[in-house]
Structure formats: C-alpha cells, structure tokens
Design an enzyme around this catalytic site. Structure first.
Site, PDB file in Angstrom:
ATOM      1  CE  LYS A 124      -2.106  -0.925   3.742  1.00 59.53           C
ATOM      2  NZ  LYS A 124      -1.662  -2.313   4.136  1.00 59.53           N
TER       3      LYS A 124
ATOM      4  NE  ARG B 151      -4.206  -1.331  10.352  1.00 53.65           N
ATOM      5  CZ  ARG B 151      -3.275  -0.842   9.928  1.00 53.65           C
ATOM      6  NH1 ARG B 151      -3.296   0.313   9.344  1.00 53.65           N
ATOM      7  NH2 ARG B 151      -2.102  -1.456   9.641  1.00 53.65           N
TER       8      ARG B 151
ATOM      9  NE  ARG C 274       7.639  -2.966   6.114  1.00 52.79           N
ATOM     10  CZ  ARG C 274       6.360  -2.476   6.112  1.00 52.79           C
ATOM     11  NH1 ARG C 274       5.623  -1.976   5.141  1.00 52.79           N
ATOM     12  NH2 ARG C 274       5.858  -2.534   7.434  1.00 52.79           N
TER      13      ARG C 274
ATOM     14  NE  ARG D  55       6.404  -0.480  10.390  1.00 50.69           N
ATOM     15  CZ  ARG D  55       5.427  -0.377   9.521  1.00 50.69           C
ATOM     16  NH1 ARG D  55       5.095   0.040   8.407  1.00 50.69           N
ATOM     17  NH2 ARG D  55       4.395  -0.915  10.190  1.00 50.69           N
TER      18      ARG D  55
ATOM     19  NE  ARG E 258       2.144  -4.919  11.619  1.00 55.90           N
ATOM     20  CZ  ARG E 258       3.004  -4.403  10.468  1.00 55.90           C
ATOM     21  NH1 ARG E 258       4.259  -5.030  10.819  1.00 55.90           N
ATOM     22  NH2 ARG E 258       2.947  -3.860   9.640  1.00 55.90           N
TER      23      ARG E 258
HETATM   24  P1  AMP Z   1       0.724   0.536   9.216  1.00 53.64           P
HETATM   25  O1  AMP Z   1       2.031   1.658   9.163  1.00 53.64           O
HETATM   26  O2  AMP Z   1      -0.349   1.011   8.553  1.00 53.64           O
HETATM   27  O3  AMP Z   1       1.149  -0.878   9.109  1.00 53.64           O
HETATM   28  O4  AMP Z   1       0.405   0.851  10.722  1.00 53.64           O
HETATM   29  C1  AMP Z   1       1.068   0.519  11.745  1.00 53.64           C
HETATM   30  C2  AMP Z   1       0.514   0.379  13.266  1.00 53.64           C
HETATM   31  O5  AMP Z   1      -0.325   1.717  13.343  1.00 53.64           O
HETATM   32  C3  AMP Z   1      -0.569  -0.867  13.021  1.00 53.64           C
HETATM   33  O6  AMP Z   1      -0.094  -1.935  13.412  1.00 53.64           O
HETATM   34  C4  AMP Z   1      -1.528  -0.175  14.461  1.00 53.64           C
HETATM   35  O7  AMP Z   1      -1.031  -0.430  15.569  1.00 53.64           O
HETATM   36  C5  AMP Z   1      -1.513   1.296  13.948  1.00 53.64           C
HETATM   37  N1  AMP Z   1      -2.662   1.751  13.076  1.00 53.64           N
HETATM   38  C6  AMP Z   1      -2.247   2.454  11.936  1.00 53.64           C
HETATM   39  N2  AMP Z   1      -3.468   2.812  11.325  1.00 53.64           N
HETATM   40  C7  AMP Z   1      -4.409   2.369  12.009  1.00 53.64           C
HETATM   41  C8  AMP Z   1      -5.879   2.413  12.046  1.00 53.64           C
HETATM   42  N3  AMP Z   1      -6.738   2.853  10.909  1.00 53.64           N
HETATM   43  N4  AMP Z   1      -6.641   2.064  13.171  1.00 53.64           N
HETATM   44  C9  AMP Z   1      -5.904   1.539  14.336  1.00 53.64           C
HETATM   45  N5  AMP Z   1      -4.469   1.347  14.267  1.00 53.64           N
HETATM   46  C10 AMP Z   1      -3.886   1.961  13.199  1.00 53.64           C
END
Ligand code: AMP
Length: 210
Positions: free
Chosen positions: A16, A87, A121, A150, A161
């Site tokens: 994404k 999400r 990654r 990360r 996740r």
């Molecule tokens: P990402 O970079 O999109 O993989 O997000 C990393 C982490 O941020 C996720 O595992 C969640 O803990 C938090 N996070 C990101 N977007 C959301 C969302 N829309 N709702 C809840 N938690 C989020």
C-alpha cells in the site's frame, strides 16, 4: 482526470505504501496514512494511553484517535489516497460519513508472502523508502548502512498484525464490494505490474464516474 479519491485496502505488507507513492506522483493527491501519522506521534498522550503501546503489540490504536487524524487530513485534501485506514467496520462507517470514494483497490497477497516481505523489510529513515534484505537492497552503501527495521516488523508482531487484519479489516472487502466500489488487484506481482493494474483500475473507476 481531476483529484481522484482512492482507498487502498489490503493486509500489512501488501504494498500500500509503495503504490501510494505512485498515486501521489501521478495524480498529485494527498497521501493520508494513519500508520505514518501514528509513528510520528508514538508517545503522544491520549485518554487511551500512548499509540506506542498498541503499535508495538500489533494491535489497533483506538478508533477516536485515528478518526481524529483522518478528519484533520481530509479537511485539507481535495483528492487523496487513504493508506492503512479504515481498518475495521466502525472506522469504515465513520469514513462513510466524512468522504466519498471513487474506488477501493484491494491489494491481494497471500499470508506466507506477506510474512517474508514484512520480516525482511528495512526502511530508510531519511526518505521513508522501503527496501528488502533479500530482494531489494540499495546499491549505495551509505543508504544500506542507515537502514532500520520497524519495531513492529519482527516475526512475532507480524503474525499478530496479520491476525488483527484477518479479524478486523478483512470484513471491509465485502462491505465495499456490496457498494460496488471494490477492485481486486493481484498483489503478488512485481511493484511495476501491480501499479499498471492499479492505474488502469483507477482510470476506469474515475471515467465511469464522469
Ligand atoms: P501501518 O504502518 O499501516 O502498518 O500501521 C502500523 C500500526 O499503526 C498498526 O499496526 C496499528 O497499531 C496502527 N494503526 C495504523 N493505522 C491504524 C488504523 N486505521 N486504526 C488503528 N490502528 C492503526
């Protein structure tokens, strides 16, 4: 084509972030990504605690916190690509009341491939660009030396996740399918091939609308 409103849906590691960059470069729209916004504010005090506590466990940050981030970002955006939001169903319903979408592109990638991509990654902290220890290391040693993993890309958190995705986010596929917005994109292809399919889907969706 004027200011498309695009939602990228898909599991962690589906590409994404990579495809959002292509969208921003091509259409000049706003990139709205709750993950980056939360990483930049990990230690912010909220009434639910710090985002870090949820993120490091692979859990979702509470809806009011992310909804507020998205509301502020949408207020400044004409066209946009939403990446990592919504999400869960309650976020999808919140979004429904605050924005219209032209297309929901679902990047479909199998679980084993996602685990390989995420645990390998590495991120360049200066540019935010993603690399991979096996498939895609930078030629420039100076960049290679500064790459970091990360905190939530360790194998244990990655599995958590993906479980959170299966339980909370997967139902959104049907939600958007029923609204006639969903386009499924084969996400196991190379980034350029995915982009080609995605670009065609976006242009088709926006043309249908005009
Ligand atoms: P990402 O970079 O999109 O993989 O997000 C990393 C982490 O941020 C996720 O595992 C969640 O803990 C938090 N996070 C990101 N977007 C959301 C969302 N829309 N709702 C809840 N938690 C989020």
């Amino acid at each position: 084509m004027s200011n498309p409103r695009i939602l990228l849906l898909g599991p962690p590691g589906a590409g994404k972030g990579t495809q959002s960059k292509n969208i921003v470069d091509t259409y000049g729209v706003e990139h709205i990504t709750t993950g980056d916004a939360l990483r930049a504010n990990k230690d912010m005090e909220t009434e639910y605690g710090k985002p870090r506590e949820f993120m490091e466990a692979g859990d979702l940050v509470p809806d009011p916190v992310v909804n507020e981030i998205v509301t502020a970002a949408l207020a400044d955006a004409d066209g946009f690509v939403l990446d990592g939001y919504p999400r869960n169903m309650s976020q999808a319903e919140f979004l429904d009341e605050h924005a219209d979408l032209d297309i929901v592109a679902f990047l479909d990638v199998g679980r084993e491939e996602l685990i390989k991509r995420l645990t390998g990654r590495r991120v360049d902290p200066e540019t935010g660009d993603n690399y991979h220890v096996e498939y895609d290391m930078p030629e420039d040693d100076a960049i290679a030396d500064r790459l970091v993993q990360r905190d939530d890309d360790t194998e244990e958190t990655v599995r958590d996740r993906l479980d959170v995705y299966d339980e909370n986010t997967k139902p959104l596929i049907e939600f958007y399918e029923e609204r006639g917005l969903l386009e499924r994109i084969e996400g196991d292809q190379t980034p350029d091939e995915v982009w080609e399919d995605l670009r065609v889907a976006i242009e088709g969706a926006v043309a249908d609308d005009e």
